[in-house]
Write an enzyme that holds these catalytic residues in place. Sequence first.
Site, PDB file in Angstrom:
ATOM      1  N   GLU A  76       0.806  -1.364  -0.025  1.00  0.00           N
ATOM      2  CA  GLU A  76      -0.007  -0.037   0.116  1.00  0.00           C
ATOM      3  C   GLU A  76       0.904   1.409  -0.081  1.00  0.00           C
ATOM      4  OE1 GLU A  76      -3.051  -0.381   3.215  1.00  0.00           O
ATOM      5  OE2 GLU A  76      -4.252  -1.484   1.999  1.00  0.00           O
TER       6      GLU A  76
ATOM      7  N   GLU B 101      -6.265  -7.692  -1.183  1.00  0.00           N
ATOM      8  CA  GLU B 101      -6.826  -8.019   0.318  1.00  0.00           C
ATOM      9  C   GLU B 101      -8.431  -7.708   0.231  1.00  0.00           C
ATOM     10  OE1 GLU B 101      -4.886  -5.397   3.269  1.00  0.00           O
ATOM     11  OE2 GLU B 101      -2.707  -6.008   2.393  1.00  0.00           O
TER      12      GLU B 101
END
Length: 670
Positions: A142, A310
Amino acid sequence: MRIGVDYYPEHWDKNRWKTDIKMMHKAHIGVVRIGEFAWSLYEPKEGKFEFGWMDEILDFLDKNQMKVVLCTPSAAPPKWLTDRYTDSLQWDIYGRPKLFGTRKHYCFNSDVYRKKVKILNEKIASRYGNHEVVEGWQIDNELGWSNTTRCYCESCRKKFQSWLKAKYQTIENLNQTYGTVFWSQIYNDFEEVIIPRAGACYDSCHDTQGQNPALLLDYDRFCSDSVISFAKESVNSIRKFSEKPVTTNLLDAAVNSGTGIDYFKLAKELDFVTWDNYVEFQWGKALKETVSRDHALLRSYKKQPFWVMEQQAGPCGWSKMGPSPAPGKLRLWTYQAVANGADTVVYFRWRSCPFGTEQLWHGILDHNGDENRRYEEIAKTGLEMDKLSKYYKALMPHPKVAILKSFDCEWSQGIHRQAEGLQYDQYQLDYYKAFTKLGCPVDFVSPEDDFGQYKLILAPLLLMTEEDTKNRLEKYADGGGTILFSFRSGIKNMHNNMLQETLPGFLQKLTGIEVEEVDPLLEKETNVSGVFGQSTGKIWCDIIKSKQAQVLGIYTGDYYSGRPCFTVNKFGKGHVYYLGCDLDENAMKKLALYLGNGLEIKMFPYEIEGVEAITADDEEKEVLFLLNHSDSPVVVPVQGVYREMLTGERGEDSIYLEATGVAILNFDNN
Ligand code: GLA
Ligand code: ZN
């Protein structure tokens, strides 16, 4: 199409691994992502590397027929590094260094940090690059999460100055371009140029509001470039030793607000893109349309199928939790991803961790590690995906409509918001919603993309654009394409300065109109009427003078009652629309229907409340996904005879969907 899971074998006793794998296989989980925060295991002390623990994990997974996405661990630098190399630290907008104790506290422009990352990445890549079990790579984790794209440290200041020098060559040129004569900001040298930390005066928008807008936009670009250059370096470290595809997990999470990274540019450095999708958690609940929009962005960054790296698998939060996904929701969210172009959905995480910040962030299994309701639902979904894969390769919508998304415009509008209530991605979402609610999928295109495969390009808030994009838009319209621009399009140059031409500046020729006056509404409302029905503007009104465009909507209130608010201009073989005001949701849908029908784009003439309808294909076969996001059953009217691919049942003209139900209809071959 398949499912996977984010797995942390290093968090658990080895004796448990066998049980985990057995349970994963039973749930049809075919891939695990591992290792993204494991730096302090790989390099417990500077220069002392340990790989035995990872050798053992990979060999175990290999022996047990599991595939792996292996990560580079740069998102969580260890304590020794942070202590010894303080210039690796990122600084916040107030000039304070970020500290050890969480993660992501590093600066993308720190030479020493990059050096350390490169050493470790290359060791990992050379050791595991050809390991059978590794099917792909994730770099970092991320990038830009939690406001980390924009760093305000001294290394960044120096690198920004060099970046500016390369761009503007002379300081006079920079002064001229930025208009530093305003408020006595003329610089004598590039070394004097500041980075926009929180300034002496600001308004309520954000802490840098009072600063020079050209400087602010350049800093946004520079920071995005810095992250991308860091990412590229990590990708190169892997490519040196491995031919397996490389990705990173992006953050367009509907409940987060974006990262300030130009994802179109970043995507060019990656083999495929992935993102992290949390739908209902501590920080809010996402609307089905925003999640759908995020999936659409992901398939648009590379115009190819993507992964969810995710996917929420349980009740989530750090200090507090959001609701537990009600029965059917995990499956529904998975199919929402698949319908929109995901070919692998990886759940975060396998088992809830008893320690650390995320001990409340539930994975598929609870802390006790036993099978539970969520596990059963995911296992069922995994089985269905295996079966579907026998009929279909990766499915993806191939829309005829696209929204032009420009990161320059998004950042510019973040710097000067133009009007109360206006937000770039929210306003683009209004268009996305209007079309997709009528069963018409929508892609996103970058200013550099080819527009040719679309019948309709929606370009709301195209504040600025490169000459080349403008020329290509003209060519597209001239050749028969249709474009829609909104208010605040064609107002600026690429330096974030207002144009001196009559608005809509560089779009005058395309739109065939002039904007005589603007009226940002603030606390008033204005009524409008046109091909979109009746509506009320709440944000903005452009008072339009048509030069050669046809008027399709007018204001019905205020001192500009009777003046045009919506026009269309014939341009070559194509058409260019200009919408001078915002419309309410209902009028937006009518507008979508009006445009779609005119272009013979397949759309439903109605909306079924709570149901998302998406047509996708695998380049050969087409299916219609129907996803019931509501809490009650619905009957969805459809046209013709179908086979429902999950149950194999045939039907005609309508289908019943239970709450959170999913149907995949095949009309071709039943
Ligand atoms: C993010 C991160 C994960 C984890 C989850 C839950 O998406 O990538 O490492 O922290 O959120 O908070
Ligand atoms: Zn920095």
